[in-house]
Design an enzyme around this catalytic site. Structure first.
Site, PDB file in Angstrom:
ATOM      1  CG  HIS A 164      -0.126  -0.035   2.519  1.00  7.49           C
ATOM      2  ND1 HIS A 164       0.517   1.063   3.058  1.00  7.49           N
ATOM      3  CD2 HIS A 164       0.140  -1.068   3.339  1.00  7.49           C
ATOM      4  CE1 HIS A 164       1.129   0.710   4.162  1.00  7.49           C
ATOM      5  NE2 HIS A 164       0.935  -0.582   4.356  1.00  7.49           N
ATOM      6  CG  ASP A 200       5.898  -3.767   5.687  1.00  2.00           C
ATOM      7  OD1 ASP A 200       4.889  -4.368   6.102  1.00  2.00           O
ATOM      8  OD2 ASP A 200       6.508  -2.922   6.372  1.00  2.00           O
TER       9      ASP A 200
END
Length: 394
Positions: free
Chosen positions: A34, A298
């Site tokens: 994101h 991540d």
């Protein structure tokens, strides 16, 4: 005998290098993080006597600037695909999959990408209907809950903690915080991050995690990094006390150690990333859709990269190990006789993020060619698609 000859000839082709001019881009799958969000922890006041900068939203939400930056990336990706002859005009729904985790920041990132990459096209963002649960495909938890397996992961994480050396990073961080004057020091006597102990936290149904100075340090550095990307005045980024590349590297080292300790695990990455990798390879095996983007976190990028055994790599002009808005781009190319894979990490530099620089073919994001240990790569970054597909053990 004929099969062995074909394999032998393919090995010769890849060792000599692929004729790039004869290649056609056939399928693309992107695993994306994101874009810029508000800090994940909104209870940082106890770690410093200083006033934290104010954000316009609650914790963990995509910011307006994050949506803007993702739009820039979306437009760049579309223009690149158009330039490759891969896509023109509005694609059909069946040829595109945009799939996001259930977090608001991942859904909003995916929507910002679509609104720019496929402007005025009938492309929708897919996600689970129940937004109160973490999508199992993206949830980076330990799925094997046997005691033996969990102990193995715990032992590896504990060993990694013992090897960590964050003394300089913690010293610099607590100097910035003035932690000796903070509530955490006065009430809980945590006045020196170097004197405290990081502990492994492994709970069934939850992400591998830690407690102690690494948990605290990572949350604080996350706030620094996001405020920097957001473009806040420098006096509001770590109170103006991070002024050098060396300081940012010290701060980023905390984030990197936190990520690798939790998700880059020899014993656990394949288990943690299993559902996501299985989903990706199903797309590859079906040869459809033509273009896919999976928007996660991540932790997803880290565990997938570890599980598939990528060779070590560096990402210039970034201090995050898995940059915000960054994308792992799997590209399938074909020619008249064979199929090839090329993987690139496409990501915005820190300056592109902070300055909200418009991305285009003339001013692109950073692109770094990656290699897999199990897929021999030529000088241009191509390896045999058949070798890549053998890595699918899910």
């Amino acid at each position: 005998m004929a099969g062995k000859l074909i394999v032998f000839l393919c090995v010769i082709v890849i060792s000599q290098g692929v004729d790039i001019g004869s290649l056609k881009l056939d399928q693309v799958l992107i695993l994306s993080r994101h874009n810029v969000r508000t800090p994940l922890m909104d209870t940082l006041e106890k770690y410093t006597p200083k006033q934290w900068p104010k954000w316009n939203d609650t914790s963990g939400m995509l910011t307006e600037k994050g949506a803007l930056l993702e739009g820039y990336m979306g437009k760049y990706i579309y223009d690149w695909l158009d330039n490759e002859g891969f896509m023109e005009g509005c694609p059909e729904q069946k040829d595109v999959l945009i799939y996001a985790n259930t977090k608001a920041r991942t859904i909003d990132t995916a929507q910002a990408f679509v609104d720019s990459a496929f402007k005025n096209c009938n492309i929708t963002v897919r996600h689970l209907d129940d937004l109160t649960v973490f999508d199992p495909i993206f949830f980076p938890i330990v799925h094997n809950t046997t005691e033996v397996f969990r102990n193995k992961i715990s032992e590896e994480m504990t060993a990694l903690i013992k090897k960590m050396n964050l003394t300089e990073s913690y010293t610099e961080l607590q100097k910035i915080l003035q932690i000796q004057d903070a509530d955490i020091c006065k009430s809980l006597y945590l006045c020196d991050l170097n004197a405290a102990q990081t502990e492994v936290v492994l709970e069934v149904g939850e992400e591998p995690n830690v407690s102690g100075p690494l948990f605290i340090g990572n949350a604080i550095v996350d706030s620094f990094i996001m405020s920097y990307y957001e473009g806040m005045p420098l006096e509001d980024v770590a109170w103006g006390l991070i002024n050098t590349t060396e300081q940012w590297e010290l701060m980023a080292k905390i984030s990197k150690e936190n990520q690798n300790l939790r998700f880059n695990l020899t014993s656990g990455a394949k288990d943690i990333a299993g559902p996501l990798i299985k989903y990706m390879f199903n797309i590859f095996e079906d040869k459809s859709p033509k273009f896919s983007m999976l928007v996660g976190h991540d932790s997803n990028l880290n565990s997938v990269i570890s599980a598939l055994e990528f060779k070590p790599f560096e990402l210039p002009e970034q201090f995050e190990p898995f940059p915000i808005g960054g994308k792992l781009v799997f590209q399938k190319f074909v020619d008249s006789t064979n199929q090839y894979l090329k993987i690139e990490y496409v990501y915005p530099s820190t300056n592109q993020l902070r300055n909200a620089e418009v991305l285009c073919l003339a001013h692109p994001p950073k692109r770094v060619v990656l290699e897999l240990k199990g897929c021999k790569t030529d000088s241009n970054g191509f390896c045999l698609w058949s070798d890549f597909m053998k890595l699918n053990v899910y």
